[in-house]
Design an enzyme around this catalytic site. Structure first.
Site, PDB file in Angstrom:
ATOM      1  N   GLU A 193     -45.732  25.862 -13.976  1.00  0.00           N
ATOM      2  CA  GLU A 193     -45.728  24.930 -15.116  1.00  0.00           C
ATOM      3  C   GLU A 193     -46.601  25.466 -16.247  1.00  0.00           C
ATOM      4  OE1 GLU A 193     -46.650  21.116 -13.304  1.00  0.00           O
ATOM      5  OE2 GLU A 193     -44.551  20.843 -12.798  1.00  0.00           O
ATOM      6  N   GLU A 388     -39.088  22.443  -7.785  1.00  0.00           N
ATOM      7  CA  GLU A 388     -39.788  21.216  -7.395  1.00  0.00           C
ATOM      8  C   GLU A 388     -38.924  20.033  -7.774  1.00  0.00           C
ATOM      9  OE1 GLU A 388     -43.814  20.546  -8.692  1.00  0.00           O
ATOM     10  OE2 GLU A 388     -44.296  22.681  -8.565  1.00  0.00           O
TER      11      GLU A 388
HETATM   12  C1  BG6 Z   1     -45.910  19.438 -10.328  1.00  0.00           C
HETATM   13  C2  BG6 Z   1     -46.944  20.395  -9.820  1.00  0.00           C
HETATM   14  O1  BG6 Z   1     -46.168  19.172 -11.629  1.00  0.00           O
HETATM   15  O2  BG6 Z   1     -45.840  18.175  -9.767  1.00  0.00           O
HETATM   16  C3  BG6 Z   1     -47.398  20.133  -8.416  1.00  0.00           C
HETATM   17  O3  BG6 Z   1     -46.497  21.718  -9.944  1.00  0.00           O
HETATM   18  C4  BG6 Z   1     -47.560  18.638  -8.203  1.00  0.00           C
HETATM   19  O4  BG6 Z   1     -48.581  20.847  -8.206  1.00  0.00           O
HETATM   20  C5  BG6 Z   1     -46.204  17.977  -8.420  1.00  0.00           C
HETATM   21  O5  BG6 Z   1     -48.090  18.298  -6.987  1.00  0.00           O
HETATM   22  C6  BG6 Z   1     -46.173  16.495  -8.145  1.00  0.00           C
HETATM   23  O6  BG6 Z   1     -47.179  15.862  -8.861  1.00  0.00           O
HETATM   24  P1  BG6 Z   1     -48.234  14.918  -8.156  1.00  0.00           P
HETATM   25  O7  BG6 Z   1     -49.227  14.609  -9.191  1.00  0.00           O
HETATM   26  O8  BG6 Z   1     -47.475  13.745  -7.688  1.00  0.00           O
HETATM   27  O9  BG6 Z   1     -48.793  15.712  -7.031  1.00  0.00           O
END
Ligand code: BG6
Length: 494
Positions: A193, A388
């Protein structure tokens, strides 16, 4: 066979060292920015929306963190202890049939301070073991070089990515890891990111905001970003040189914005918001700064130092593919005083009245994933990789020990179907899909353990209490079937 995804589609899951490894002081590892991330136990939506507050850091906070070995209020120090459970965890991923497993290398495990010449052999050995374990099951590792893990000393003593020396330190690290794992890792991502430096400059760029003149801080972030762009281009070259045939991707937070109304002012606002984000991928894919980013520098009087060699490297070594995270979409407006606000991924945004939200306020929008895929593919015409996607939710372990996470299955199923449409109806070239957190891990934005994403439950709570036992959730078998049928099971009820 029914509807299936393209042959060789890379199904799997994604993690990051700082959120799941633990072992923060083992194997010669140095302290990273994540090891000083304070858990504030956010309870209300208001506290969750305080993204800045949750990510804030000062030198005093760092000193306080370093004065203690406490792991309760610094939960990324223990994560889910993958450091000691990696064999068991990878065996579970193999049971689900993973084709790929995304993980990051903690820079501070290889170079504890970031500026050393000699790497830490114990750290290198750990990832050798992890990759061997993956390859034993035919799982292809997909490795992020930097996922919110700059070594802390590099931030404290050099001001992180604001310092030009960061480029050399990082390139040395990349040279070491790509030589070492040349026979084990083919797919690489440079900065997780990369756009997040504007939202949480400490985690992404190692910038301790309180040290800088607030009036100048925007300029500081853009200078640090420039150094990351150059480092990412050079890392791509190093990786290609050390591992012929390897593929290197950029990684973007795919924040997808809609105009709140059809007022031209709102549509323009949305376009500008999207451009702010695409500035990052445009630079890494086309190899040059987009005109609108340069205009921003000029209009704001930012003096971003960039040499001709920097610009040449950026032009000569663009990325091979575009990877991104996608969780939700949100709205923007020029003026929307009456609109309801909600949280997205480390930003606060306007709520879309047509969408449901997760318990953390992130708006659930599978169509937004299809829109994102089409937008990115039309813009770049390079392969895409969703690295993701997932639903953060509170899971309940029933009296009989089962965890019935149908809400997660519903979320993932609809997003996978949107992917299918993007591939077969919109002509998008998609390499693979790794869900976020195939095993529960610590939340990045809130440092909570109770915000769970996994197919595998880990028995540990927000205060680090629990057995760390792994338990399969209902979604485990669901995803296993999706992979085994290469997506056909998604459509079995139709
Ligand atoms: C992404 C990141 O933005 O979102 C991860 O790359 C992160 O590191 C994921 O864990 C989910 O976000 P969160 O805040 O729910 O863990």
């Amino acid at each position: 066979m029914g509807k299936t995804f393209p042959e060789g589609f890379l199904w799997g899951g994604a993690t990051a060292a700082n959120q799941f490894e633990g072992g923060w002081k083992e194997g010669g590892k140095g302290v990273s920015v994540s090891d000083v991330a304070l858990f504030k136990d956010p309870k209300s939506m208001e506290e969750l929306l305080d993204v800045h507050g949750n990510c804030d850091i000062t030198d005093e906070m760092i000193e306080k963190a370093l004065s203690t070995d406490d792991e309760v209020y610094y939960p990324k120090r223990h994560g889910i202890d993958f450091y000691h459970h990696y064999k068991e965890d990878i065996a579970l991923f193999a049971q689900m049939g993973f084709k790929t497993f995304r993980l990051s290398i903690a820079w501070s495990r290889i170079f504890p301070r970031g500026d050393e010449q000699e790497p830490n052999e114990e750290g290198l050995k750990f990832y050798d073991d992890v990759f061997d374990e993956c390859l034993k099951y035919g799982i292809e590792p997909l490795v992020t070089m930097s996922h919110y893990e700059p070594p802390l000393a590099f931030c404290q003593e050099y001001d992180g990515w604001y310092n030009r020396k960061a480029i050399d330190f990082f390139c040395h690290y990349v040279d070491v890891i790509t030589k070492r794992y040349q026979d084990k890792v083919k797919y690489w991502l440079t900065f997780n990111e990369v756009d997040s430096i504007t939202r949480h400059p400490f985690m992404t760029g190692g910038l301790i905001e309180s040290r800088f003149d607030p009036e100048k801080f925007e300029e500081v972030k853009y200078q640090a970003m420039h150094h990351q762009f150059v480092a990412s281009a050079l890392a791509t070259k190093i990786c290609h040189d050390n591992i012929p045939g390897s593929k290197v991707g950029c990684m973007l937070t795919k924040q997808t914005y809609y105009p709140y109304t059809c007022k031209p002012e709102d549509v323009l606002e949305q376009q500008q918001k999207m451009r702010e984000l695409y500035a990052f991928s445009d630079t890494q894919v086309f190899g040059e700064y987009p005109a609108y980013l340069l205009a921003k520098y000029r209009n704001n009087g930012y003096n971003i130092v960039m040499t001709d060699e920097d610009l040449k490297a950026m032009k000569d070594y663009p990325v091979d593919f575009i990877s991104f995270s996608y969780y939700s979409s949100s709205c923007v407006a020029k003026k929307a005083e009456d609109a309801q606000m909600t949280a997205a991924n480390t930003v606060v945004a306007i709520k879309n009245p047509y969408l449901p939200s997760s318990d953390w306020g992130w708006q659930i929008d599978p169509i937004g994933l299809r829109i994102s895929l089409v937008d990115l593919y039309d813009r770049y015409r390079k392969p895409l990789f969703i690295v993701e996607n997932g639903l953060g939710a509170k899971d309940i372990v029933e009296a009989d020990g089962t965890i019935n996470d149908d809400y997660r299955i519903d979320y993932l199923k609809e997003h996978c179907k949107a992917m299918y449409q993007a591939i077969y109806e919109d002509g998008v070239e998609l390499m693979g899909y790794t869900t976020w957190g195939p095993i529960d891990l610590i939340s990045n934005s809130t440092n909570q353990m109770s915000k769970r994403y996994g197919f595998i439950y880990v028995d540990v709570d927000d205060y680090g209490q629990g057995t760390y036992k792994r338990i399969k959730k209902k979604s485990f078998d669901w995803y296993k079937e999706v992979i085994a049928t290469n997506g056909a099971s998604l459509f079995k009820d139709e």
